[in-house]
Design an enzyme around this catalytic site. Structure first.
Site, PDB file in Angstrom:
ATOM      1  N   GLY A  44       2.874   4.929   4.228  1.00 28.80           N
ATOM      2  CA  GLY A  44       2.305   5.607   5.391  1.00 28.80           C
ATOM      3  C   GLY A  44       0.867   5.184   5.585  1.00 28.80           C
ATOM      4  O   GLY A  44       0.243   4.580   4.701  1.00 28.80           O
ATOM      5  N   LYS A  45       0.324   5.511   6.750  1.00 29.84           N
ATOM      6  CA  LYS A  45      -1.048   5.132   7.059  1.00 29.84           C
ATOM      7  C   LYS A  45      -2.026   5.823   6.114  1.00 29.84           C
ATOM      8  O   LYS A  45      -1.747   6.890   5.563  1.00 29.84           O
ATOM      9  CB  LYS A  45      -1.384   5.484   8.511  1.00 29.84           C
ATOM     10  CG  LYS A  45      -0.629   4.649   9.538  1.00 29.84           C
ATOM     11  CD  LYS A  45      -1.064   5.010  10.955  1.00 29.84           C
ATOM     12  CE  LYS A  45      -0.328   4.147  11.983  1.00 29.84           C
ATOM     13  NZ  LYS A  45      -0.717   4.496  13.375  1.00 29.84           N
ATOM     14  N   SER A  46      -3.185   5.209   5.950  1.00 27.69           N
ATOM     15  CA  SER A  46      -4.221   5.780   5.098  1.00 27.69           C
ATOM     16  C   SER A  46      -4.622   7.163   5.609  1.00 27.69           C
ATOM     17  O   SER A  46      -4.838   7.351   6.815  1.00 27.69           O
ATOM     18  CB  SER A  46      -5.438   4.849   5.087  1.00 27.69           C
ATOM     19  OG  SER A  46      -6.448   5.356   4.250  1.00 27.69           O
ATOM     20  N   GLY A  47      -4.688   8.135   4.708  1.00 25.62           N
ATOM     21  CA  GLY A  47      -5.076   9.491   5.069  1.00 25.62           C
ATOM     22  C   GLY A  47      -3.933  10.390   5.471  1.00 25.62           C
ATOM     23  O   GLY A  47      -4.145  11.563   5.793  1.00 25.62           O
TER      24      GLY A  47
ATOM     25  N   GLY B 232      -1.649  11.566   3.559  1.00 23.69           N
ATOM     26  CA  GLY B 232      -1.396  12.578   2.523  1.00 23.69           C
ATOM     27  C   GLY B 232      -0.494  12.110   1.398  1.00 23.69           C
ATOM     28  O   GLY B 232       0.081  12.929   0.675  1.00 23.69           O
ATOM     29  N   LYS B 233      -0.366  10.808   1.211  1.00 24.78           N
ATOM     30  CA  LYS B 233       0.528  10.276   0.167  1.00 24.78           C
ATOM     31  C   LYS B 233       0.090  10.720  -1.233  1.00 24.78           C
ATOM     32  O   LYS B 233       0.915  11.158  -2.043  1.00 24.78           O
ATOM     33  CB  LYS B 233       0.552   8.743   0.231  1.00 24.78           C
ATOM     34  CG  LYS B 233       1.047   8.168   1.547  1.00 24.78           C
ATOM     35  CD  LYS B 233       1.125   6.673   1.535  1.00 24.78           C
ATOM     36  CE  LYS B 233      -0.231   6.020   1.382  1.00 24.78           C
ATOM     37  NZ  LYS B 233      -1.126   6.257   2.525  1.00 24.78           N
ATOM     38  N   SER B 234      -1.198  10.599  -1.512  1.00 20.06           N
ATOM     39  CA  SER B 234      -1.677  10.947  -2.850  1.00 20.06           C
ATOM     40  C   SER B 234      -1.581  12.442  -3.119  1.00 20.06           C
ATOM     41  O   SER B 234      -1.312  12.865  -4.247  1.00 20.06           O
ATOM     42  CB  SER B 234      -3.131  10.473  -3.029  1.00 20.06           C
ATOM     43  OG  SER B 234      -3.217   9.068  -2.935  1.00 20.06           O
TER      44      SER B 234
ATOM     45  N   GLU C  82      -6.194   8.931  -6.456  1.00 19.81           N
ATOM     46  CA  GLU C  82      -7.354   9.234  -5.618  1.00 19.81           C
ATOM     47  C   GLU C  82      -7.018  10.386  -4.670  1.00 19.81           C
ATOM     48  O   GLU C  82      -6.083  10.291  -3.875  1.00 19.81           O
ATOM     49  CB  GLU C  82      -7.772   8.009  -4.801  1.00 19.81           C
ATOM     50  CG  GLU C  82      -8.964   8.291  -3.896  1.00 19.81           C
ATOM     51  CD  GLU C  82      -9.178   7.226  -2.838  1.00 19.81           C
ATOM     52  OE1 GLU C  82     -10.065   7.426  -1.983  1.00 19.81           O
ATOM     53  OE2 GLU C  82      -8.452   6.217  -2.852  1.00 19.81           O
TER      54      GLU C  82
ATOM     55  N   HIS D 100       0.853  -1.189   0.000  1.00 20.07           N
ATOM     56  CA  HIS D 100       0.000   0.000   0.000  1.00 20.07           C
ATOM     57  C   HIS D 100       0.888   1.237   0.000  1.00 20.07           C
ATOM     58  O   HIS D 100       1.693   1.437   0.911  1.00 20.07           O
ATOM     59  CB  HIS D 100      -0.901   0.005   1.234  1.00 20.07           C
ATOM     60  CG  HIS D 100      -1.785   1.204   1.339  1.00 20.07           C
ATOM     61  ND1 HIS D 100      -2.798   1.466   0.438  1.00 20.07           N
ATOM     62  CD2 HIS D 100      -1.795   2.232   2.216  1.00 20.07           C
ATOM     63  CE1 HIS D 100      -3.405   2.597   0.773  1.00 20.07           C
ATOM     64  NE2 HIS D 100      -2.807   3.078   1.857  1.00 20.07           N
TER      65      HIS D 100
END
Length: 311
Positions: free
Chosen positions: A153-156, A158-160, A202, A138
């Site tokens: 990193g964890k979901s949310g 800010g990777k995208s 996304e 992920h």
């Protein structure tokens, strides 16, 4: 690891089926290619039957000179139950004995206009990539200044959003949300997006965007070798983060260890610039220029001079 069938190879290389149509669903388990010259001559002691068999001018020419009974016997042995497929190169005429044996055993018998060496090289590259050990991670994979940077990193976290800003700066998106990683060689990991998510990004609040449609073909890549991992995490005031860059953390994916940087996220930090500079700095380290080590050497030299005037 992907499953590769004879049909996949047929479609990929435009091979023409001559016999054994019922066997096109056979799985190919080895990336090694065999040229059964010794077997055509009658020596089957070490016949690697589980490989794709390529017959070129030498093999077909020798086969055509054999007595008919020898042709039938060797054709049957070539078409073993374990043989995934046989390909005759140079678009040469396929001996009828081989056609009959392939049809009887339902071993796909195909022909190609390519030379034996060229087709062998192409098949090896294709199979090594498709049959390489694979895992999924992920994260977001980008091409930044020629380096494959995997942002995790964890979901949310800010990777995208970081990826979107980097694409706007001229870097290239490989995969968002899910990255398929293959071990294509020793110490070489290559990442690509799942087919469903190809070219898509996304962004919470916006939804799904097509990077290629918005920014052009130069903003995307279909695959990239992974060189660096940057792990984004929420700022923890209780944790001591590396301030010099002398510590190097490693993360093992499949059989390869990659350098991983842990970068804390908090309001006011320009994460896109930090990721961009991290990629540049990692490339400089690969070239033998390490600013952290140079600073440490200068600091030790200064401390030594202050403690000992004769230093």
């Amino acid at each position: 690891m992907d499953h590769v069938t004879v049909k996949d190879v047929m479609e990929r290389f435009g091979l023409e089926l001559s016999a054994g149509a019922e066997g096109i669903g056979r799985h190919i388990a080895s990336s090694d290619i065999s040229r059964p010259g010794l077997e055509v001559a009658g020596f089957f002691e070490y016949y690697p039957a589980n490989r794709i068999q390529l017959l070129g001018k030498s093999e077909i020419s020798f086969f055509s000179m054999l007595p008919r009974l020898d042709k039938m016997e060797r054709a049957r042995k070539l078409c073993s139950p374990d043989t995934p497929m046989i390909v005759v190169c140079h678009s040469m005429r396929i001996p009828p004995e081989l056609v009959a044996a392939a049809e009887e055993e339902q071993v796909p018998l195909l022909s190609s206009p390519m030379t034996t060496t060229k087709l062998s090289n192409k098949l090896s590259d294709f199979l090594e990539n498709r049959l390489a050990p694979m895992t999924a991670v992920h994260g977001v994979l980008l091409d930044i200044y020629g380096l494959g940077v995997l942002i995790t990193g964890k979901s949310g976290i800010g990777k995208s959003e970081v990826a979107l800003d980097l694409v706007k700066r001229g870097h290239r998106l490989v995969a968002d949300d899910m990255v398929e990683i293959r071990q294509v060689a020793e110490d070489t990991l290559v990442g690509n997006p799942p087919e469903l998510l190809r070219h898509l990004l996304e962004i919470r609040g916006l939804g799904i965007i097509d990077v290629q449609m918005l920014f052009g073909a130069s903003a995307i890549r279909d695959f990239k070798r992974i060189t660096l991992i940057i792990d984004l995490e929420s700022w923890d005031p209780e944790r001591t983060y590396d301030r010099l860059g002398l510590e190097e953390e490693k993360l093992k994916i499949l059989d390869t260890e990659l350098t991983r940087l842990t970068v804390p996220v908090r309001p006011g930090r320009n994460m896109s610039s930090i990721v961009e500079v991290a990629a540049m700095n990692h490339r400089m380290k690969q070239m033998g220029m390490n600013a952290a080590e140079q600073f440490s050497d200068r600091l030790n030299d200064m401390i030594g001079r202050e403690q000992d005037p004769s230093y």
